[in-house]
Design a protein around this motif. Sequence first.
Motif, PDB file in Angstrom:
ATOM      1  N   UNK A 113       0.831  -1.206   0.000  1.00  0.00           N
ATOM      2  CA  UNK A 113       0.000   0.000   0.000  1.00  0.00           C
ATOM      3  C   UNK A 113       0.867   1.258   0.000  1.00  0.00           C
ATOM      4  N   UNK A 114       2.049   1.160   0.612  1.00  0.00           N
ATOM      5  CA  UNK A 114       2.971   2.302   0.617  1.00  0.00           C
ATOM      6  C   UNK A 114       3.482   2.559  -0.793  1.00  0.00           C
ATOM      7  N   UNK A 115       3.907   1.504  -1.465  1.00  0.00           N
ATOM      8  CA  UNK A 115       4.424   1.656  -2.829  1.00  0.00           C
ATOM      9  C   UNK A 115       3.344   2.172  -3.771  1.00  0.00           C
ATOM     10  N   UNK A 116       2.133   1.656  -3.617  1.00  0.00           N
ATOM     11  CA  UNK A 116       1.043   2.035  -4.524  1.00  0.00           C
ATOM     12  C   UNK A 116       0.636   3.491  -4.361  1.00  0.00           C
ATOM     13  N   UNK A 117       0.874   4.066  -3.177  1.00  0.00           N
ATOM     14  CA  UNK A 117       0.427   5.438  -2.898  1.00  0.00           C
ATOM     15  C   UNK A 117       1.584   6.360  -2.519  1.00  0.00           C
ATOM     16  N   UNK A 163      10.651   0.719   1.617  1.00  0.00           N
ATOM     17  CA  UNK A 163       9.982   1.503   0.570  1.00  0.00           C
ATOM     18  C   UNK A 163       9.351   2.798   1.074  1.00  0.00           C
ATOM     19  N   UNK A 164       9.262   3.011   2.384  1.00  0.00           N
ATOM     20  CA  UNK A 164       8.512   4.169   2.891  1.00  0.00           C
ATOM     21  C   UNK A 164       9.240   5.487   2.662  1.00  0.00           C
ATOM     22  N   UNK A 165       8.519   6.487   2.139  1.00  0.00           N
ATOM     23  CA  UNK A 165       9.101   7.827   1.994  1.00  0.00           C
ATOM     24  C   UNK A 165       8.909   8.677   3.247  1.00  0.00           C
ATOM     25  N   UNK A 166       8.191   8.138   4.241  1.00  0.00           N
ATOM     26  CA  UNK A 166       7.838   8.894   5.447  1.00  0.00           C
ATOM     27  C   UNK A 166       8.240   8.134   6.704  1.00  0.00           C
TER      28      UNK A 166
END
Length: 430
Positions: free
Chosen positions: A136-140, A165-168
């Motif tokens: 869900x992180x990658x998709x959004x 993968x998280x940008x946050x």
Amino acid sequence: MSDITYKKFIPCIYLKNKKAVSGFDNDTVVSDDPAGLAKSYGENNADELLVYDLSTDDASHEEALDVIKNICSKAQVPVAGAGNVKRMEDVKKLLYAGCAKAVLNYSKEGNVEITKEVSQKFGKEKIIACIADAAEIEANAQVLTELVSEIILVNEKTIKQAVEVSPLPVVVTLPEVSLDKIIELLSCQIISGVTGPAINANVKELNDIKDLCAGNGVAVKTFEPQIKWEELTLNSDGLVPVVVQDYKTREVLMVAYMNKAAYLHTIKSGRMTYYSRSRKEQWIKGETSGHFQYVKEMKADCDKDTILAKVAQVGAACHTGNHSCFFNEIMKKEYDETNPLTVFESVSGVIKDRKVHPKEGSYTNYLFDKGIDKILKKLGEEATEIVIAAKNPNANEIKYEIADFLYHMMVLMVEKGVSWEEITEELAKR
């Protein structure tokens, strides 16, 4: 990625039928008093609090919002509200209830769609995304990066993938795990905090856990004195007097003394601790009476020989049962009260008393008897009078009209159960 100044320990409350239960799929009641539970979490130096509303219909959701409002008023730490968010109005209700942040469940497609709307309305710093799976992180990723401040990961099995993968910053939800595992996770740069059952179960040991984290190089929020004990000027008994003040009303509550051990224990525990000159021993205020004092701020005076402590007082500060120890009047001149909030609270108190104890011939009781429509009509009339008065050159007229408006507004506040404290807290947030 946003800067992470310290790693957070975040207990959570699973709210169902106005009670705190054990988890998403466990209805075992933990507490009949969720607000009291929230207060205890704050008292044990939790950094924030996460509240999940598990209600399943609009009526129970509205009841849950009332409980969340009470939780926010008692917690003494920032609260993030989650659950039952379907539209922007739900986010607004959580924030208006006192939540510092609102959580969008990204497992629900509609929550992804409203992210832009709520982020632009309230600011991305108030929006958190709740993620069940790293995919869900990658998709959004783009939406999250631009419109969300933080991610809560609810599935501990996908922590490794989410971190990659998280940008946050990511808050991870943990079941019962070892302390070593918590330290290992918090050592990861992108993980900003831990929440879930693992924190709930160990909340009373948070201070010790934070000390262990700090000892392992993990940045956690602890309260270290900016002025060392050795820098203070002691009296002939080797003590420092402490003037204790209510942090909201600024009323002086009491005067006591600290030695080094009491000073350090106060800062470490968050509870005011003193040295008794008569008993010659350290004592925690409220340990026997339950009337604890939770420290909000401590300052030394210019000579560093006296401490001013601003506290949240539970119950009475004085052993006589008085809220303050300073109640024996020596002399008093007539003077005007200069604290506006005190004046507002005083007038509001009279209005509340009229509602509970009606007085014949009282205009206030006339308004209450006529009901909400009459109160609103008068409020509208007084607002119009302010507009008219503002067009006149005489400033006195507008002063009188504003006073009339404020009185009728306070009648409305009492009728709807809104306090000045809630109003001033809301203004302070803005």
